[in-house]
Design an enzyme around this catalytic site. Structure first.
Site, PDB file in Angstrom:
ATOM      1  CG  ASP A  11      44.575  70.863 -70.916  1.00  0.00           C
ATOM      2  OD1 ASP A  11      44.204  71.939 -70.417  1.00  0.00           O
ATOM      3  OD2 ASP A  11      43.845  70.144 -71.636  1.00  0.00           O
TER       4      ASP A  11
HETATM    5  N1  URA Z   1      42.365  72.055 -75.802  1.00  0.00           N
HETATM    6  C1  URA Z   1      42.538  71.155 -74.821  1.00  0.00           C
HETATM    7  O1  URA Z   1      41.662  70.343 -74.540  1.00  0.00           O
HETATM    8  N2  URA Z   1      43.701  71.159 -74.153  1.00  0.00           N
HETATM    9  C2  URA Z   1      44.725  72.005 -74.430  1.00  0.00           C
HETATM   10  O2  URA Z   1      45.773  71.948 -73.790  1.00  0.00           O
HETATM   11  C3  URA Z   1      44.521  72.943 -75.457  1.00  0.00           C
HETATM   12  C4  URA Z   1      43.330  72.951 -76.134  1.00  0.00           C
END
Ligand code: URA
Length: 274
Positions: A135
């Site tokens: 993310d």
């Molecule tokens: N899980 C998440 O919620 N976000 C990420 O960036 C990676 C795994």
């Protein structure tokens, strides 16, 4: 419902041109083969091809999706260039605030923009694919490769490559909450696999997943009542983050093989079409 297999774009181009599709040796399409071999990244290759600067087997080629194979003789700006491509992988420390997307309509900034300036000059001609997604606000270990099969391998739920995260969360998870994470819980897109979960400090959880669904860590921790405040990825397979934020390093073949369980091909010959 089973998805219809997608016809590769090089194959569509070959059919449009009514050319025989090369059999036996690996076939690929021109712009992608140039990017994989490190001659120039795909977008630049497509432009060079459209500008008539690329020849294949003695003929100027204007079609970026033209099929090529290991034996094709390619010249760019009249210079012979090899399509031989070794599998390469980079370990990058993603900072917060950038997206793992090629396109960036909102102008947020992408990991690709952060990666390019820290690449050694000899690696700037390659097309780099991110191995999975993090993310925008997640920091930590993100792999890049010139080999799409490595992306498929490391992100497939079938290969069970573990990803280790550290999350700072709201509240302090109880042993019962950790146990729910370990056993697997039901999210809106189905049950999760059992995960590794332990408390590192009050409000700090280590989670090890062998799948990588959208926002999975955040959704799992929210489901047990502890929304994530910050998220960091420390390891993928047995590869552990060991470079400062914003930096990258090239992995050795042994690291790729042992760390991710992926057998790298030193050259493209003998592979099936992509
Ligand atoms: N899980 C998440 O919620 N976000 C990420 O960036 C990676 C795994």
């Amino acid at each position: 419902m089973a998805r219809k297999p997608k016809t590769p774009r090089w194959l569509e181009a070959a059919r449009r041109r009514q050319e025989p599709v090369p059999e036996g040796s690996r076939a690929d399409w021109l712009a992608r083969a140039l990017g994989r071999a490190g001659v120039m990244p795909r977008a630049e290759a497509e432009q060079a091809i459209r500008e008539g600067r690329v020849e294949v087997d003695g003929r100027v080629e204007h079609e970026p999706f033209a099929p090529v194979h290991a034996g094709s003789v390619v010249r760019v700006d009249e210079t012979p260039r090899s399509l031989e491509a070794r599998t390469l992988a980079l370990l990058f420390h993603k900072p917060a605030g950038v997206v793992v997307h090629g396109s960036d309509p909102e102008g947020i900034g992408t990991v690709f923009e952060r990666l390019r300036p820290v690449l050694p000059p000899e690696l700037r001609g390659h097309e780099w694919y991110a191995v999975g997604r993090l993310d925008r606000d997640t920091t930590g270990l993100l792999l890049f490769t010139n080999e799409e099969r490595l992306v498929a391998h490391a992100t497939s739920p079938e290969t069970h490559v573990p990803k280790r995260y550290v999350a700072d969360v709201e509240g302090n998870p109880s042993e019962a909450a950790l146990q729910r994470l370990r056993e697997g819980l039901v999210l809106d897109d189905g049950p999760t696999r059992p995960a590794g979960a332990r408390l590192l400090a009050p409000g700090r959880v280590e989670l090890v997943l062998t799948e990588g669904r959208h926002h999975q860590v955040k959704r799992m921790l929210a489901a047990v009542g502890h929304p994530v405040r910050t998220l960091h990825r420390e390891a993928v397979g047995s590869l552990v983050l060991d470079v400062p934020e914003g930096a990258c390093r090239l992995l050795t073949d042994a690291e790729v093989e042992q760390g991710l369980g992926f057998r790298a091909h030193p050259s493209p010959s003998g592979r099936g079409p992509g």
